[in-house]
Design a protein around this motif. Structure first.
Motif, mmCIF file in Angstrom:
data_model
loop_
_atom_site.group_PDB
_atom_site.id
_atom_site.type_symbol
_atom_site.label_atom_id
_atom_site.label_comp_id
_atom_site.label_asym_id
_atom_site.label_seq_id
_atom_site.Cartn_x
_atom_site.Cartn_y
_atom_site.Cartn_z
ATOM 1 N N GLY A 185 0.787 -1.230 0.000
ATOM 2 C CA GLY A 185 0.000 0.000 0.000
ATOM 3 C C GLY A 185 0.816 1.276 0.000
ATOM 4 N N TRP A 186 1.925 1.309 0.735
ATOM 5 C CA TRP A 186 2.684 2.552 0.869
ATOM 6 C C TRP A 186 3.935 2.553 -0.012
ATOM 7 N N THR A 187 4.735 1.509 0.102
ATOM 8 C CA THR A 187 6.002 1.494 -0.623
ATOM 9 C C THR A 187 5.799 1.419 -2.128
ATOM 10 N N PHE A 188 4.992 0.473 -2.578
ATOM 11 C CA PHE A 188 4.846 0.241 -4.010
ATOM 12 C C PHE A 188 3.527 0.736 -4.572
ATOM 13 N N GLY A 189 2.581 1.072 -3.734
ATOM 14 C CA GLY A 189 1.347 1.740 -4.130
ATOM 15 C C GLY A 189 0.626 1.195 -5.345
ATOM 16 N N GLY A 190 0.597 -0.094 -5.514
ATOM 17 C CA GLY A 190 -0.172 -0.680 -6.604
ATOM 18 C C GLY A 190 0.587 -0.775 -7.921
ATOM 19 N N ASP A 191 1.892 -0.501 -7.920
ATOM 20 C CA ASP A 191 2.678 -0.600 -9.151
ATOM 21 C C ASP A 191 2.811 -2.036 -9.649
ATOM 22 N N HIS A 192 2.662 -2.978 -8.757
ATOM 23 C CA HIS A 192 2.798 -4.387 -9.108
ATOM 24 C C HIS A 192 1.453 -5.077 -8.937
ATOM 25 N N ASP A 193 1.198 -6.015 -9.832
ATOM 26 C CA ASP A 193 -0.055 -6.764 -9.794
ATOM 27 C C ASP A 193 -0.159 -7.541 -8.481
ATOM 28 N N HIS A 194 -1.218 -7.244 -7.727
ATOM 29 C CA HIS A 194 -1.422 -7.878 -6.428
ATOM 30 C C HIS A 194 -1.512 -9.399 -6.567
ATOM 31 N N ALA A 195 -2.149 -9.868 -7.617
ATOM 32 C CA ALA A 195 -2.311 -11.313 -7.819
ATOM 33 C C ALA A 195 -0.966 -12.007 -8.038
ATOM 34 N N ARG A 196 0.010 -11.255 -8.479
ATOM 35 C CA ARG A 196 1.344 -11.822 -8.684
ATOM 36 C C ARG A 196 2.257 -11.548 -7.488
ATOM 37 N N ALA A 197 2.165 -10.348 -6.936
ATOM 38 C CA ALA A 197 3.079 -9.964 -5.854
ATOM 39 C C ALA A 197 2.794 -10.719 -4.554
ATOM 40 N N LEU A 198 1.525 -10.864 -4.177
ATOM 41 C CA LEU A 198 1.203 -11.524 -2.909
ATOM 42 C C LEU A 198 1.675 -12.971 -2.865
ATOM 43 N N PRO A 199 1.387 -13.784 -3.884
ATOM 44 C CA PRO A 199 1.905 -15.162 -3.826
ATOM 45 C C PRO A 199 3.439 -15.211 -3.772
ATOM 46 N N ARG A 200 4.090 -14.335 -4.507
ATOM 47 C CA ARG A 200 5.548 -14.304 -4.475
ATOM 48 C C ARG A 200 6.044 -13.869 -3.102
ATOM 49 N N TYR A 201 5.378 -12.861 -2.544
ATOM 50 C CA TYR A 201 5.763 -12.386 -1.217
ATOM 51 C C TYR A 201 5.561 -13.495 -0.191
ATOM 52 N N PHE A 202 4.463 -14.228 -0.339
ATOM 53 C CA PHE A 202 4.189 -15.342 0.573
ATOM 54 C C PHE A 202 5.268 -16.421 0.465
ATOM 55 N N VAL A 203 5.615 -16.816 -0.758
ATOM 56 C CA VAL A 203 6.653 -17.840 -0.948
ATOM 57 C C VAL A 203 7.970 -17.368 -0.341
ATOM 58 N N LEU A 204 8.327 -16.127 -0.615
ATOM 59 C CA LEU A 204 9.557 -15.580 -0.053
ATOM 60 C C LEU A 204 9.526 -15.602 1.466
ATOM 61 N N GLN A 205 8.452 -15.114 2.048
ATOM 62 C CA GLN A 205 8.390 -15.006 3.499
ATOM 63 C C GLN A 205 8.245 -16.365 4.177
ATOM 64 N N ALA A 206 7.598 -17.325 3.513
ATOM 65 C CA ALA A 206 7.542 -18.686 4.073
ATOM 66 C C ALA A 206 8.956 -19.260 4.143
#
Length: 144
Positions: free
Chosen positions: A58-79
């Motif tokens: 919401g703040w850093t990237f403000g929607g510049d990246h597709d949420h449907a792509r960024a969230l799963p990637r962020y989840f895999v990274l953080q897992a």
């Protein structure tokens, strides 16, 4: 100061530092209260994950990246980082005999570094960015 806050890299570092501090405090508190180092660190990471993704998206990237792509990637990274933080904390206590505070600091530093590198390169890549952030990224990517 406002110009500095407009930089994505600066915002990323602020959010990441805040999440790292949250991870440090929660890891220390949970392990100090008797939770195993692995479980305490993974639980602390889960809480920090929710806060960090919300702020990064919401703040850093403000929607510049597709949420449907960024969230799963962020989840895999953080897992992966959560498991890595559990392993680091376990080894810090069982192999190095660290007390909870140094264990939490070592876990926070290693997991945060891994998260920053992979987030920048894969989760929120700079491809397609314009202006100051792209120029700053290119500058930082130059070999010294």
């Amino acid at each position: 100061m406002q110009e500095l806050a407009k930089s994505r890299m600066c915002r990323f570092l602020i959010v990441g530092s805040s999440a790292a501090l949250l991870l440090l405090v929660l890891s220390y508190a949970l392990v100090s209260l008797g939770m195993s180092p692995f479980t305490g660190s993974v639980l602390a990471y889960a809480v920090a994950f929710c806060c960090a993704y919300t702020a990064q998206r919401g703040w850093t990237f403000g929607g510049d990246h597709d949420h449907a792509r960024a969230l799963p990637r962020y989840f895999v990274l953080q897992a992966g980082c959560a498991a890595f933080s559990g392993l680091v904390s376990h080894l810090a206590v069982t192999r190095l005999g660290m007390a909870p505070l140094p264990m939490a600091a070592a876990t926070t530093i290693t997991a945060s570094a891994a998260s920053y590198v992979v987030s920048s390169a894969w989760v929120f890549p700079t491809t397609g960015r314009k202006g100051q952030d792209a120029a700053l990224y290119r500058l930082l990517k130059r070999p010294f």
